[in-house]
Design a protein around this motif. Structure first.
Motif, short mmCIF file in Angstrom:
data_model
loop_
_atom_site.label_atom_id
_atom_site.label_comp_id
_atom_site.label_asym_id
_atom_site.label_seq_id
_atom_site.Cartn_x
_atom_site.Cartn_y
_atom_site.Cartn_z
N TYR A 68 14.98 41.25 37.94
CA TYR A 68 15.30 40.69 39.24
C TYR A 68 16.08 39.39 39.04
O TYR A 68 16.23 38.91 37.92
CB TYR A 68 14.03 40.40 40.06
N GLY A 69 16.56 38.81 40.17
CA GLY A 69 17.20 37.52 40.12
C GLY A 69 18.68 37.57 40.39
O GLY A 69 19.30 38.65 40.45
N GLU A 70 19.27 36.39 40.56
CA GLU A 70 20.68 36.26 40.93
C GLU A 70 21.25 35.01 40.27
O GLU A 70 20.56 34.00 40.12
CB GLU A 70 20.80 36.14 42.45
N VAL A 71 22.53 35.08 39.91
CA VAL A 71 23.28 33.93 39.41
C VAL A 71 24.32 33.56 40.46
O VAL A 71 25.15 34.40 40.83
CB VAL A 71 23.99 34.24 38.07
N ILE A 72 24.27 32.34 40.95
CA ILE A 72 25.35 31.79 41.76
C ILE A 72 26.13 30.84 40.87
O ILE A 72 25.57 29.86 40.35
CB ILE A 72 24.82 31.03 43.00
N THR A 73 27.40 31.13 40.65
CA THR A 73 28.22 30.30 39.78
C THR A 73 29.41 29.77 40.56
O THR A 73 30.12 30.52 41.23
CB THR A 73 28.63 31.06 38.50
N ILE A 74 29.62 28.46 40.49
CA ILE A 74 30.56 27.76 41.37
C ILE A 74 31.70 27.16 40.55
O ILE A 74 31.47 26.50 39.53
CB ILE A 74 29.83 26.64 42.13
N ASP A 75 32.92 27.37 41.02
CA ASP A 75 34.09 26.79 40.35
C ASP A 75 35.19 26.59 41.39
O ASP A 75 35.28 27.34 42.37
CB ASP A 75 34.57 27.72 39.23
N ILE A 76 36.05 25.61 41.14
CA ILE A 76 37.15 25.36 42.09
C ILE A 76 38.30 26.34 41.91
O ILE A 76 39.20 26.40 42.74
CB ILE A 76 37.67 23.92 41.96
N ILE A 77 38.26 27.11 40.81
CA ILE A 77 39.35 28.05 40.50
C ILE A 77 38.82 29.48 40.54
O ILE A 77 37.76 29.78 39.99
CB ILE A 77 39.95 27.74 39.11
N GLU A 78 39.56 30.36 41.16
CA GLU A 78 39.24 31.79 41.12
C GLU A 78 39.91 32.42 39.90
O GLU A 78 40.97 31.97 39.47
CB GLU A 78 39.72 32.48 42.40
N ASN A 79 39.30 33.47 39.39
CA ASN A 79 39.87 34.15 38.22
C ASN A 79 39.44 35.62 38.28
O ASN A 79 38.26 35.95 38.11
CB ASN A 79 39.37 33.50 36.92
N ALA A 80 40.40 36.48 38.54
CA ALA A 80 40.11 37.90 38.73
C ALA A 80 39.69 38.60 37.45
O ALA A 80 39.20 39.73 37.49
CB ALA A 80 41.34 38.61 39.31
N THR A 81 39.86 37.95 36.29
CA THR A 81 39.51 38.58 35.01
C THR A 81 38.03 38.38 34.65
O THR A 81 37.58 38.92 33.64
CB THR A 81 40.38 38.04 33.88
N ARG A 82 37.30 37.61 35.42
CA ARG A 82 35.90 37.37 35.09
C ARG A 82 35.10 38.67 35.18
O ARG A 82 35.42 39.54 35.98
CB ARG A 82 35.31 36.34 36.06
N PRO A 83 34.06 38.80 34.38
CA PRO A 83 33.28 40.04 34.38
C PRO A 83 32.56 40.26 35.70
O PRO A 83 32.10 39.31 36.35
CB PRO A 83 32.28 39.82 33.23
N ILE A 84 32.47 41.51 36.08
CA ILE A 84 31.76 41.90 37.29
C ILE A 84 30.34 42.33 36.92
O ILE A 84 30.14 43.10 35.98
CB ILE A 84 32.48 43.05 38.01
N HIS A 85 29.37 41.80 37.65
CA HIS A 85 27.98 42.18 37.42
C HIS A 85 27.25 42.04 38.75
O HIS A 85 27.48 41.08 39.50
CB HIS A 85 27.34 41.27 36.37
#
Length: 214
Positions: free
Chosen positions: A82-99
């Motif tokens: 269970y659980g969730e990661v909220i990760t915050i950044d000023i830049i978007e990046n479409a290459t980041r892994p999807i999970h």
């Protein structure tokens, strides 16, 4: 730690950041499931120990970069089930892994309106916070003030890269995370430094494992 021990640890920092001749920085060649993860593996081992102990329902990360650490954290939550990661950044990046456990959020980690919108409606839960965005003292101090109330008693704010500005690397960086921690702890008695999380000696986060005790 003896002076000789400190020399060895400091040298390891230097090698990990700067590499051997011709190799380039080792930290920039560190991957989690083929995604760059600019962390010390010894710190990641500590992260999994903390996650296994406190069993957070929410992990908040500031400073996503390429998403390697977010993926690592999501995989640790997969083990919990269970659980969730909220990760915050000023830049978007479409290459980041999807999970499915990763929620990428674009914005500033010191935007109080944004943080409130993400967290105010959540029910009581165990939360872990990891700060790894802008490393200037002013920015980290703002993050600490903003996120501290959202951290569960018994859980942690982990302030990353407290080793810069000569602690022991990058001595010319200027005041950064280490100095922000000093200032924060002088004004907030709800947190203490948990030195047991530095048991492997080589850590990017010296004095940066802040445990909430009340």
């Amino acid at each position: 730690m003896t002076n000789q021990d400190k020399i060895v640890v400091d040298r390891f920092h230097d090698l990990y950041y700067n590499g051997l001749e011709g190799t380039g920085p080792i930290f920039a060649q560190t991957y989690w499931f083929n995604t760059p993860c600019l962390k010390c593996p010894l710190d990641l081992w500590i992260y999994q120990e903390i996650i296994a102990e406190i069993r957070p329902k929410l992990i908040i990360e500031t400073g996503t970069h390429l998403g390697g650490s977010a993926l690592f954290l999501a995989h640790m939550l997969d083990i919990l089930g269970y659980g969730e990661v909220i990760t915050i950044d000023i830049i978007e990046n479409a290459t980041r892994p999807i999970h499915p456990k990763i929620n990428y959020v674009k914005g500033s980690s010191v935007d109080s309106v944004l943080i409130d919108s993400l967290l105010r409606h959540r029910s009581e839960e165990t939360r872990l916070v990891i700060l790894d965005s802008d490393h200037t003292k002013h920015h980290v101090a703002q993050e600490l003030e903003l996120f501290a109330p959202y951290v569960s008693v018994g859980s942690y704010i982990i302030v990353e890269d407290t080793n810069i500005n000569g602690h022991p690397i990058y001595p010319s960086f200027g005041e950064g995370p280490f100095e922000a921690v000093e200032e924060f702890l002088s004004q907030n008695k709800n947190f203490i430094i948990d030195k047991t999380r530095e048991k492997f000696l080589m850590t990017f986060n010296p004095y940066g494992y802040l445990k909430r005790i009340r």
